[in-house]
Design a protein around this motif. Structure first.
Motif, PDB file in Angstrom:
ATOM      1  N   ASP A   1       0.804  -1.219   0.000  1.00 40.68           N
ATOM      2  CA  ASP A   1       0.000   0.000   0.000  1.00 40.68           C
ATOM      3  C   ASP A   1       0.840   1.274   0.000  1.00 40.68           C
ATOM      4  N   LYS A   2       2.148   1.176   0.329  1.00 41.35           N
ATOM      5  CA  LYS A   2       3.037   2.342   0.266  1.00 41.35           C
ATOM      6  C   LYS A   2       4.480   1.860   0.291  1.00 41.35           C
ATOM      7  N   ILE A   3       5.395   2.718  -0.138  1.00 40.33           N
ATOM      8  CA  ILE A   3       6.797   2.304  -0.212  1.00 40.33           C
ATOM      9  C   ILE A   3       7.724   3.302   0.460  1.00 40.33           C
ATOM     10  N   VAL A   4       7.191   4.373   1.060  1.00 42.03           N
ATOM     11  CA  VAL A   4       8.006   5.339   1.794  1.00 42.03           C
ATOM     12  C   VAL A   4       7.413   5.521   3.185  1.00 42.03           C
ATOM     13  N   LEU A   5       8.253   5.354   4.228  1.00 39.43           N
ATOM     14  CA  LEU A   5       7.804   5.510   5.609  1.00 39.43           C
ATOM     15  C   LEU A   5       8.682   6.531   6.324  1.00 39.43           C
ATOM     16  N   TYR A   6       8.049   7.337   7.181  1.00 37.31           N
ATOM     17  CA  TYR A   6       8.761   8.288   8.027  1.00 37.31           C
ATOM     18  C   TYR A   6       8.515   7.909   9.485  1.00 37.31           C
ATOM     19  N   LEU A   7       9.596   7.618  10.204  1.00 39.60           N
ATOM     20  CA  LEU A   7       9.523   7.301  11.618  1.00 39.60           C
ATOM     21  C   LEU A   7      10.356   8.310  12.399  1.00 39.60           C
ATOM     22  N   GLU A   8      10.039   8.497  13.667  1.00 37.70           N
ATOM     23  CA  GLU A   8      10.818   9.376  14.524  1.00 37.70           C
ATOM     24  C   GLU A   8      11.646   8.552  15.501  1.00 37.70           C
ATOM     25  N   ASP A   9      12.665   9.180  16.084  1.00 35.29           N
ATOM     26  CA  ASP A   9      13.551   8.452  16.997  1.00 35.29           C
ATOM     27  C   ASP A   9      12.994   8.458  18.422  1.00 35.29           C
ATOM     28  N   GLY A  10      11.725   8.130  18.541  1.00 32.70           N
ATOM     29  CA  GLY A  10      11.069   8.062  19.839  1.00 32.70           C
ATOM     30  C   GLY A  10      10.549   6.669  20.121  1.00 32.70           C
ATOM     31  N   PRO A  11      10.259   6.342  21.371  1.00 27.86           N
ATOM     32  CA  PRO A  11       9.864   4.975  21.756  1.00 27.86           C
ATOM     33  C   PRO A  11       8.530   4.524  21.170  1.00 27.86           C
ATOM     34  N   SER A  12       7.660   5.445  20.785  1.00 26.89           N
ATOM     35  CA  SER A  12       6.345   5.053  20.262  1.00 26.89           C
ATOM     36  C   SER A  12       6.269   5.146  18.741  1.00 26.89           C
ATOM     37  N   SER A  13       7.402   5.327  18.096  1.00 28.21           N
ATOM     38  CA  SER A  13       7.413   5.518  16.649  1.00 28.21           C
ATOM     39  C   SER A  13       7.227   4.195  15.920  1.00 28.21           C
ATOM     40  N   ARG A  14       6.164   4.116  15.137  1.00 21.03           N
ATOM     41  CA  ARG A  14       5.898   2.899  14.369  1.00 21.03           C
ATOM     42  C   ARG A  14       4.962   3.223  13.213  1.00 21.03           C
ATOM     43  N   ASP A  15       4.987   2.378  12.221  1.00 16.71           N
ATOM     44  CA  ASP A  15       4.082   2.517  11.079  1.00 16.71           C
ATOM     45  C   ASP A  15       3.947   1.147  10.432  1.00 16.71           C
ATOM     46  N   ASP A  16       2.969   1.009   9.536  1.00 23.32           N
ATOM     47  CA  ASP A  16       2.680  -0.284   8.921  1.00 23.32           C
ATOM     48  C   ASP A  16       2.714  -0.189   7.406  1.00 23.32           C
ATOM     49  N   ILE A  17       3.074  -1.303   6.788  1.00 19.62           N
ATOM     50  CA  ILE A  17       2.898  -1.507   5.352  1.00 19.62           C
ATOM     51  C   ILE A  17       2.002  -2.726   5.185  1.00 19.62           C
ATOM     52  N   VAL A  18       0.972  -2.591   4.376  1.00 16.70           N
ATOM     53  CA  VAL A  18       0.033  -3.686   4.137  1.00 16.70           C
ATOM     54  C   VAL A  18       0.390  -4.371   2.822  1.00 16.70           C
ATOM     55  N   VAL A  19       0.648  -5.662   2.893  1.00 18.08           N
ATOM     56  CA  VAL A  19       0.955  -6.473   1.712  1.00 18.08           C
ATOM     57  C   VAL A  19      -0.283  -7.286   1.356  1.00 18.08           C
ATOM     58  N   SER A  20      -0.633  -7.286   0.077  1.00 13.37           N
ATOM     59  CA  SER A  20      -1.822  -8.005  -0.396  1.00 13.37           C
ATOM     60  C   SER A  20      -1.434  -9.087  -1.383  1.00 13.37           C
ATOM     61  N   ASN A  21      -2.203 -10.161  -1.359  1.00 15.72           N
ATOM     62  CA  ASN A  21      -2.017 -11.262  -2.305  1.00 15.72           C
ATOM     63  C   ASN A  21      -3.270 -11.394  -3.169  1.00 15.72           C
ATOM     64  N   PRO A  22      -3.271 -10.793  -4.362  1.00 20.66           N
ATOM     65  CA  PRO A  22      -4.433 -10.895  -5.239  1.00 20.66           C
ATOM     66  C   PRO A  22      -4.449 -12.178  -6.070  1.00 20.66           C
ATOM     67  N   ASP A  23      -3.424 -13.010  -5.898  1.00 18.63           N
ATOM     68  CA  ASP A  23      -3.288 -14.216  -6.716  1.00 18.63           C
ATOM     69  C   ASP A  23      -4.207 -15.324  -6.201  1.00 18.63           C
ATOM     70  N   GLU A  24      -4.309 -16.398  -6.966  1.00 16.48           N
ATOM     71  CA  GLU A  24      -5.135 -17.544  -6.588  1.00 16.48           C
ATOM     72  C   GLU A  24      -4.326 -18.620  -5.891  1.00 16.48           C
TER      73      GLU A  24
END
Length: 227
Positions: free
Chosen positions: A23-46
């Motif tokens: 769903d995205k290819i660039v992430l910005y995180l901070e140097d703090g203890p609660s810094s986190r983000d997600d990338i969602v990977v999808s499988n449209p194949d059969e």
């Protein structure tokens, strides 16, 4: 003889069609203890999709001596990706969480994380071509007081956009303007990392240079040219 050819393609942008998507290819995180983000990977194949992640630390980003070093030693992991590998059923979406362990940075850290499909036992009824598409995410871990400082430097008739800040910014578009309404696009773009510069070629020494920048937000700035 029946053969199956397998081709790996590494992409840093998302194509129109693929056996795996993110769903995205660039992430910005901070140097703090609660810094986190997600990338969602999808499988449209059969078919089930087997994915593993690989983390690379980018040293000296944007410079001639840039290096991309695969992080394998657990003691050197400053960026965590969970899960490190996963199996996605047909049509399933999986969330991969990114967490930064860098703290109190003076300058941003840059990482690249590859999402690579893993090949299991494959049987082919006839000669075939299977394309496996890998994606690479660009991850920036930035100081709490992070800021880019873009300037224009002239040296012997050659202009350079410089960044004297401590985080990167992307130069999306550059235009030379004779007036507020009369501007011409210059073929200059790229990511301007901290402490680096980008040459702006064929700039007349009059008018203004308008630059479109994009980080976590976008802005246009103008630099007057000596004429």
């Amino acid at each position: 003889m029946k053969k199956l050819f397998i081709v790996f393609i590494l992409l840093v942008v998302q194509p129109a069609m693929a056996a795996m998507s993110v769903d995205k290819i660039v992430l910005y995180l901070e140097d703090g203890p609660s810094s986190r983000d997600d990338i969602v990977v999808s499988n449209p194949d059969e078919e089930p999709l087997y994915v593993k992640t690989e983390i690379f630390r980018v040293d000296n980003p944007g410079r001639e001596n840039e290096e991309r070093i695969r992080v394998i030693n657990p003691d050197e992991f400053k960026l965590l990706v969970s899960p490190a590998k996963a199996v996605l059923s047909p049509g399933e979406r999986k969330r991969f969480r990114f967490m930064a362990l860098d703290r109190n940075l003076d300058e941003e850290k840059v990482y690249r994380v590859t999402f690579r499909p893993v090949v299991g036992e494959i049987k082919a009824e006839q000669t075939a071509l299977k394309i496996l598409v890998a994606y690479q995410a660009l991850v920036f871990v930035q100081p709490e007081d992070g800021a880019y400082k873009v300037g224009l430097l002239e040296d012997g008739g050659t202009y350079h956009l410089t960044n004297k800040g401590n985080i990167n910014v992307e130069v999306v578009e550059v235009r030379h303007c004779f007036s507020e309404t009369e501007c011409e696009k210059i073929e200059t773009s790229g990511r301007l990392y901290a402490g680096t510069s980008i040459e702006v070629a064929d700039v007349p020494a009059k008018g203004e240079l308008e630059v479109l920048l994009r980080g976590q937000k976008s802005e246009r700035i103008r630099f007057p040219l000596e004429g």
